[in-house]
Design an enzyme around this catalytic site. Structure first.
Site, PDB file in Angstrom:
ATOM      1  N   GLU A   1     -24.046  -8.304 -13.078  1.00 18.67           N
ATOM      2  CA  GLU A   1     -23.898  -7.573 -11.818  1.00 18.67           C
ATOM      3  C   GLU A   1     -25.110  -7.767 -10.920  1.00 18.67           C
ATOM      4  O   GLU A   1     -24.986  -7.787  -9.681  1.00 18.67           O
ATOM      5  CB  GLU A   1     -23.659  -6.087 -12.101  1.00 18.67           C
ATOM      6  CG  GLU A   1     -22.415  -5.784 -12.938  1.00 18.67           C
ATOM      7  CD  GLU A   1     -21.139  -6.297 -12.298  1.00 18.67           C
ATOM      8  OE1 GLU A   1     -21.100  -6.452 -11.064  1.00 18.67           O
ATOM      9  OE2 GLU A   1     -20.181  -6.581 -13.035  1.00 18.67           O
TER      10      GLU A   1
ATOM     11  N   THR B   1       7.269   4.324   8.398  1.00 21.66           N
ATOM     12  CA  THR B   1       8.194   5.459   8.321  1.00 21.66           C
ATOM     13  C   THR B   1       7.652   6.653   9.094  1.00 21.66           C
ATOM     14  O   THR B   1       8.415   7.383   9.739  1.00 21.66           O
ATOM     15  CB  THR B   1       8.429   5.837   6.845  1.00 21.66           C
ATOM     16  OG1 THR B   1       8.866   4.679   6.126  1.00 21.66           O
ATOM     17  CG2 THR B   1       9.465   6.919   6.725  1.00 21.66           C
TER      18      THR B   1
ATOM     19  N   PRO C   1       2.788  -2.512   3.194  1.00 24.68           N
ATOM     20  CA  PRO C   1       3.149  -1.178   2.695  1.00 24.68           C
ATOM     21  C   PRO C   1       2.045  -0.167   2.954  1.00 24.68           C
ATOM     22  O   PRO C   1       0.857  -0.463   2.825  1.00 24.68           O
ATOM     23  CB  PRO C   1       3.336  -1.401   1.182  1.00 24.68           C
ATOM     24  CG  PRO C   1       3.571  -2.869   1.032  1.00 24.68           C
ATOM     25  CD  PRO C   1       2.806  -3.530   2.124  1.00 24.68           C
TER      26      PRO C   1
ATOM     27  N   GLY D   1       2.226   3.088   7.749  1.00 26.27           N
ATOM     28  CA  GLY D   1       2.732   4.166   8.600  1.00 26.27           C
ATOM     29  C   GLY D   1       4.004   3.837   9.349  1.00 26.27           C
ATOM     30  O   GLY D   1       4.269   4.434  10.387  1.00 26.27           O
TER      31      GLY D   1
END
Length: 610
Positions: A431, A215, A210, A213
């Site tokens: 982290e 369409t 999805p 590009g």
């Protein structure tokens, strides 16, 4: 006079007004009749009082009942005549003859064919015609009121007045555009292909994730070719009424033949073209009937010269094999995620109407956004523009795009969340453990930024900066990714001699990657080059709804569990050894994070130089 004021008056409104007027007239007539009625007792009293000037007796056709119209002597005119309903006209005659009062008794009127046959037919025919006119007006005037047109195609025909998309506005899909340019060239100059016996592809299937590009490519083909362009979604075919989908397919191709040469674009074709013979509903499923009609129209006995069907899907694996064969969809154009150069070109297109500051580096943004699709990049710049507008600036800065990247990729920063000092310290070491392993291990990329500001559902984040777009992963790289995922948990255990739930997502990612190495990629010596993956056996409507279970025994399942645990344990030991070696950097990084909450790549790498 402006006629636009009267366009809103519908047939239903006129019909309602007519009904209302008829009801008012009927009610008024009924009130008048009630005022002119007289009871039989009053009639007898007036006869005995000799107050009668004129009497007319109207008999009914089949029974002795009738209606007597009486004009009294003290009445002003014949308009004041009273009506008496009697059960036996013979009694009335006897009463009047006894009092020697003259009366009139006209003959019983006979029904004519005009009133008995023709008039009811005219009224019925008029009512039916009025009903059809009202339904047609309602179906044509409203977008949602199409009761008479539910079998018609809902495809939208693009006109020349609409803004056209060209191939210049499509970036990052060079090879895909080259394949589709042949379609455009054939539509513009078909003779040079026909004279050498070439047949243009009847159908082109655009396949990809999805937002890549698909369409947009279809719109560009229509804009370049300058031919009629029909667009419709796969879900627009199927309705609750049986046979409507097939009817809409026939109507769509009938309209396309009238406008040939043309292009039909079916978006999300997997909604109507799923594999037949499975799922629910059997062979009489409405979706299957629609698919059968689509197969016939694309390549059957009918002639569809000059009609090119384009379709887009991200689930080719569930499409029916009949629609994928040559002659229907001759070409399968895979529209993948753009590479680093493609992402830079896409960013340039989306930045055309956005004023950029001098510090904006689109190339660096393209390197940071590995794995982003065209839709993701457009959303990234749009979020950055929103941030710039919130600060009342007329241009975008690199910091706007950096903040938008964090908001889109990880989640919005929640700086207002109250976090205790203990949790901030745990997050800082967590982290820092990830960041050190990112920096030390060679195949997982340098660190872009480290933060302990809560974002989304996480307490912080460590963002790497991939240097290249890898087409595939090596075994060593995947082991390093597992090691990095476990770095936060190792740092917590080393510093606090305790563990938290903060590493749950890291453990989940590491387990999934280790399991894929064992079952999917054949990277386990104990199991060898055999695929034990069950992801392809998903149960969903349209495929293996009756299939369940795994394709291997308990012994293999036990071996898989042992191998996954072995990989996790080895990576955990490696992460522990690295963090123990760089303990001074771990302490310094955590302290810097507690001080600044967010550090950049240069600040982090400076800790190793010290």
């Amino acid at each position: 006079m402006d006629n636009k004021k009267y366009r809103g008056i519908s047939g239903a409104t006129v019909f309602s007004v007519i009904i209302l007027v008829l009801l008012v007239l009927w009610f008024a007539n009924r009130m008048q009749v009630q005022n002119n009625e007289m009871t039989y007792t009053q009639f007898v009293k007036e006869v005995e009082g000799n107050n009668i000037s004129k009497v007319i007796i109207n008999q009914n056709k089949t029974v002795p009942t009738g209606v007597v119209t009486v004009t009294l002597k003290d009445g002003e005119s014949e308009k004041d005549a009273k009506t008496v309903y009697v059960s036996d006209v013979n009694d009335v005659q006897a009463l009047l003859e006894k009092r020697e009062i003259d009366y009139e008794m006209p003959n019983i009127p006979e029904d004519s064919w005009l009133s008995t046959m023709l008039l009811p037919m005219i009224i019925m025919f008029g009512g039916v015609m009025l009903l059809f006119v009202l339904m047609n007006r309602q179906g044509g005037g409203g977008t949602n009121a199409k009761a008479m047109n539910f079998g018609k195609s809902r495809a939208k025909l693009s006109t020349e007045d609409e803004k056209k998309v060209t191939f210049e506005e499509v970036a990052g899909l060079k090879e895909e555009k080259e394949e589709l340019e042949e379609i455009v060239d054939f539509l513009k100059a078909p003779k040079k292909y026909i004279q050498v016996g070439a047949r243009i592809p009847k159908g082109v299937l655009l396949e990809g994730p999805p937002g890549t590009g698909k369409t947009l490519l279809a719109k560009a083909v229509a804009g370049e070719a300058g031919v009629p362009f029909f667009t419709i979604s796969g879900s627009d075919f199927v309705e609750m009424f049986v046979g409507v989908g097939a009817s809409r397919v026939r109507d769509l191709f009938a309209d396309a033949k009238k406008n040939a040469p043309c292009i039909i674009f079916i978006d999300e074709i997997d909604a109507v073209a799923r594999r037949r013979g499975t799922g629910m509903g059997g062979g009489h499923d409405e979706r299957e009937q629609t698919l059968n009609q689509l197969l016939v129209e694309m390549d059957g006995f009918g002639v569809n010269e000059g009609i090119i069907v384009m379709a887009a899907t991200n689930r080719k694996d569930i499409l029916d094999p009949a629609i994928l064969r040559p002659g229907r969809f001759d070409r399968d154009v895979i529209v993948g995620r753009p590479d680093v150069q493609g992402r830079e070109d896409i960013l340039k297109i989306h930045a055309r109407n956005k004023p950029l500051g001098d510090d904006v580096d689109l190339k660096q943004i393209a390197q940071t956004t590995a794995g982003f699709t065209g839709a993701d990049l457009e959303n990234l710049l749009n979020e950055a523009a929103i941030l710039a507008a919130k600060e009342n600036r007329m241009y975008l800065l690199q910091s706007d795009i950096r903040h938008a990247f964090i908001k889109v990729g990880i989640g919005p920063e929640k700086k207002s969340r109250v976090v205790s000092d203990k949790e901030r310290k745990i997050t800082a070491y967590h982290e820092a453990g990830h960041a050190i392993l990112f920096h030390v291990l060679p195949d997982v990329g340098p660190v872009y930024s480290v933060s302990i500001v809560p974002t989304g559902g996480a307490g912080g984040y460590t963002m790497p900066l991939p240097m290249n777009d890898d087409m595939f992963n090596t075994k060593g790289q995947m082991l390093q990714e597992i090691t990095v995922s476990l770095g936060g948990r190792v740092a917590e255990e080393e510093i606090f001699d305790d563990i938290t739930t903060g590493a749950s997502q890291d453990i989940k990612q590491a387990t999934a990657l280790a399991k894929s190495m064992v079952t999917k990629f054949g990277m386990s010596e104990a199991l060898g080059l055999i695929n034990y993956d069950n992801d392809s056996d998903e149960v969903f409507i349209g495929r293996d709804i009756g299939h369940s279970g795994r394709g291997y025994g308990e012994q293999v399942a036990s071996t898989i569990d042992q191998e996954v645990k072995r990989i996790i344990d080895e990576c955990y030991s490696k992460a522990r050894a690295i963090l123990q070696e760089y303990d001074s950097v771990l302490q310094a990084c955590a302290a810097l994070l507690l001080e600044k909450e967010k550090i950049t790549r240069n600040e982090f790498e400076g800790l190793f130089d010290e």
